[in-house]
Design a protein around this motif. Structure first.
Motif, PDB file in Angstrom:
ATOM      1  N   ASN A 147       0.853  -1.200  -0.147  1.00  0.00           N
ATOM      2  CA  ASN A 147      -0.176  -0.126  -0.102  1.00  0.00           C
ATOM      3  C   ASN A 147       0.815   1.161   0.157  1.00  0.00           C
ATOM      4  OD1 ASN A 147      -2.621  -1.498   0.273  1.00  0.00           O
ATOM      5  ND2 ASN A 147      -2.123  -1.897   2.291  1.00  0.00           N
ATOM      6  N   GLY A 148       0.309   2.255  -0.639  1.00  0.00           N
ATOM      7  CA  GLY A 148       1.330   3.433  -0.614  1.00  0.00           C
ATOM      8  C   GLY A 148       0.532   4.649  -0.771  1.00  0.00           C
ATOM      9  N   MET A 149       1.559   5.925  -0.918  1.00  0.00           N
ATOM     10  CA  MET A 149       0.908   6.976  -1.345  1.00  0.00           C
ATOM     11  C   MET A 149       2.019   8.079  -1.850  1.00  0.00           C
ATOM     12  SD  MET A 149       2.084   9.203   1.172  1.00  0.00           S
ATOM     13  CE  MET A 149       1.048  10.501   1.026  1.00  0.00           C
ATOM     14  N   PHE A 150       1.746   9.312  -2.614  1.00  0.00           N
ATOM     15  CA  PHE A 150       2.959   9.899  -2.979  1.00  0.00           C
ATOM     16  C   PHE A 150       2.684  11.378  -2.105  1.00  0.00           C
ATOM     17  CE2 PHE A 150       3.532   7.498  -6.576  1.00  0.00           C
ATOM     18  CZ  PHE A 150       4.915   7.378  -6.767  1.00  0.00           C
ATOM     19  N   PHE A 151       3.819  11.962  -1.756  1.00  0.00           N
ATOM     20  CA  PHE A 151       3.725  13.390  -1.384  1.00  0.00           C
ATOM     21  C   PHE A 151       4.199  14.236  -2.603  1.00  0.00           C
ATOM     22  CE2 PHE A 151       4.717  11.732   2.876  1.00  0.00           C
ATOM     23  CZ  PHE A 151       3.641  12.134   3.663  1.00  0.00           C
ATOM     24  N   GLN A 152       3.459  15.316  -2.812  1.00  0.00           N
ATOM     25  CA  GLN A 152       4.000  16.271  -3.856  1.00  0.00           C
ATOM     26  C   GLN A 152       5.354  16.790  -3.345  1.00  0.00           C
ATOM     27  OE1 GLN A 152       2.289  16.915  -6.973  1.00  0.00           O
ATOM     28  NE2 GLN A 152       1.070  15.326  -6.365  1.00  0.00           N
ATOM     29  N   GLY A 179       7.890  13.011  -6.677  1.00  0.00           N
ATOM     30  CA  GLY A 179       7.685  13.250  -5.198  1.00  0.00           C
ATOM     31  C   GLY A 179       8.105  11.780  -4.495  1.00  0.00           C
ATOM     32  N   LEU A 180       8.105  12.253  -3.147  1.00  0.00           N
ATOM     33  CA  LEU A 180       8.382  11.342  -2.017  1.00  0.00           C
ATOM     34  C   LEU A 180       7.218  10.210  -2.013  1.00  0.00           C
ATOM     35  CD1 LEU A 180      10.664  10.628  -0.224  1.00  0.00           C
ATOM     36  CD2 LEU A 180       9.532  11.606   1.485  1.00  0.00           C
ATOM     37  N   GLN A 181       7.528   8.858  -2.224  1.00  0.00           N
ATOM     38  CA  GLN A 181       6.457   7.958  -2.139  1.00  0.00           C
ATOM     39  C   GLN A 181       6.601   7.102  -0.874  1.00  0.00           C
ATOM     40  OE1 GLN A 181       6.516   4.250  -4.745  1.00  0.00           O
ATOM     41  NE2 GLN A 181       4.457   4.358  -4.997  1.00  0.00           N
ATOM     42  N   ILE A 182       5.600   6.988  -0.033  1.00  0.00           N
ATOM     43  CA  ILE A 182       5.579   6.032   1.196  1.00  0.00           C
ATOM     44  C   ILE A 182       4.756   4.712   0.944  1.00  0.00           C
ATOM     45  CG2 ILE A 182       4.833   6.065   3.606  1.00  0.00           C
ATOM     46  CD1 ILE A 182       6.868   8.505   2.857  1.00  0.00           C
TER      47      ILE A 182
END
Length: 287
Positions: A147-152, A179-182
């Motif tokens: 699972n993940g998300m991106f910061f701009q 963008g940094l991906q978590i």
């Protein structure tokens, strides 16, 4: 060989001689000694050898059908430092490899930064996607079960601080970063071995490259440690980097081709939860 003038200009004849010595099987050390014995200063001789052989090898690679090499991010490791100045933080150099260029950094992030990234990312998590090089879009990929998300880029003060730190650490402009991906990996989750560059042969790649060109380096930062498993593996060179919190692994790839030996993956998590932050760096400004 001869020396031209008082400034020791490197001539085409010298470059030709260096290539001939290399192709004849003479070691770099013996070629260097021969140049010094002929009157060349050591610094000039070393620079001439490195530049000439790099150009010669690149020419051969392109002639064999490989994509041209491009400049890549490069941490200042020539003098084998134990620590690097990343601006607001001193970062340890724990391990280095030349081919592929892999560097393991210690304490790139603090515990507080790791906790803050996880807290900010958690409400925005969704099934991770991968870039679809056949179309230029994104897709769910069975090889990536996280699972993940991106910061701009520059989305908040914490992200800006980390991006500035990375830029200084690897000598690459902030604006060239995605963008940094978590990412969160639970028990059994993994990312099977893959390359981070975009395959030039795929039809969607030209569309992807419009936003900053090729990817040329990756840095994976470990935010939360699993109890077992979850290492970053490089199968071509039999290397596994343990996912220790606060540490990071950096690797670069100067051409989009398997000869870079940057095949890598996230090994399955066997127990616990793994959290990482991934930063991909492009040739040019990423918009």
């Amino acid at each position: 060989m001869s020396i031209t003038g008082s400034t020791q200009q490197v001539t085409p004849e010298l470059r030709k001689w260096i290539v001939e010595q290399a192709e004849a099987g003479h070691s770099a050390d013996s070629v260097l000694k021969a140049m010094i014995a002929s009157g060349w200063s050591e610094d000039v001789a070393i620079d001439a050898m490195e530049e000439t052989l790099r150009g010669h090898l690149e020419g051969k690679a392109v002639a064999q059908g490989l994509p041209p090499a491009v400049p890549v991010p490069d941490p200042p490791l020539a003098e084998s430092p134990l620590y690097l100045d990343a601006g607001d933080r001193r970062v340890a150099v724990l391990q280095t490899m030349v081919a592929p260029r892999v560097v393991v950094f210690g304490s790139l992030l603090s515990d507080e930064e790791c906790d803050a990234l996880i807290a900010l990312a958690t409400p925005r998590l969704a099934r991770s996607l991968t870039v679809a090089t056949k179309t230029g879009g994104e897709e769910v990929n069975a090889d990536r079960t996280s699972n993940g998300m991106f910061f701009q880029r520059g989305e908040n003060e914490l992200v800006r601080r980390i991006e500035q730190r990375i830029a200084r650490l690897v000598n690459w402009p902030e604006e060239n970063g995605e963008g940094l991906q978590i990412l969160q990996y639970g028990p059994g989750a993994e990312y099977k071995p893959h390359y981070d560059y975009f395959d030039p042969a795929e039809p969607g790649t030209p569309t992807i490259l419009r936003r900053g060109g090729q990817r040329v380096a990756t840095i994976v930062m470990y935010l939360g440690e699993p109890a077992k498993g979850g290492g970053t593996v490089f199968p071509d060179v039999h290397l596994e980097v343990a996912p220790k919190r606060g540490n990071a692994v950096f690797f670069s790839y100067e051409r989009p081709h398997p000869t870079t030996h940057t095949l890598h993956g996230g090994a399955p998590v066997l127990e616990g939860i793994k959290w990482i932050a991934t930063k991909w760096l492009r040739e040019r400004r990423f918009d």
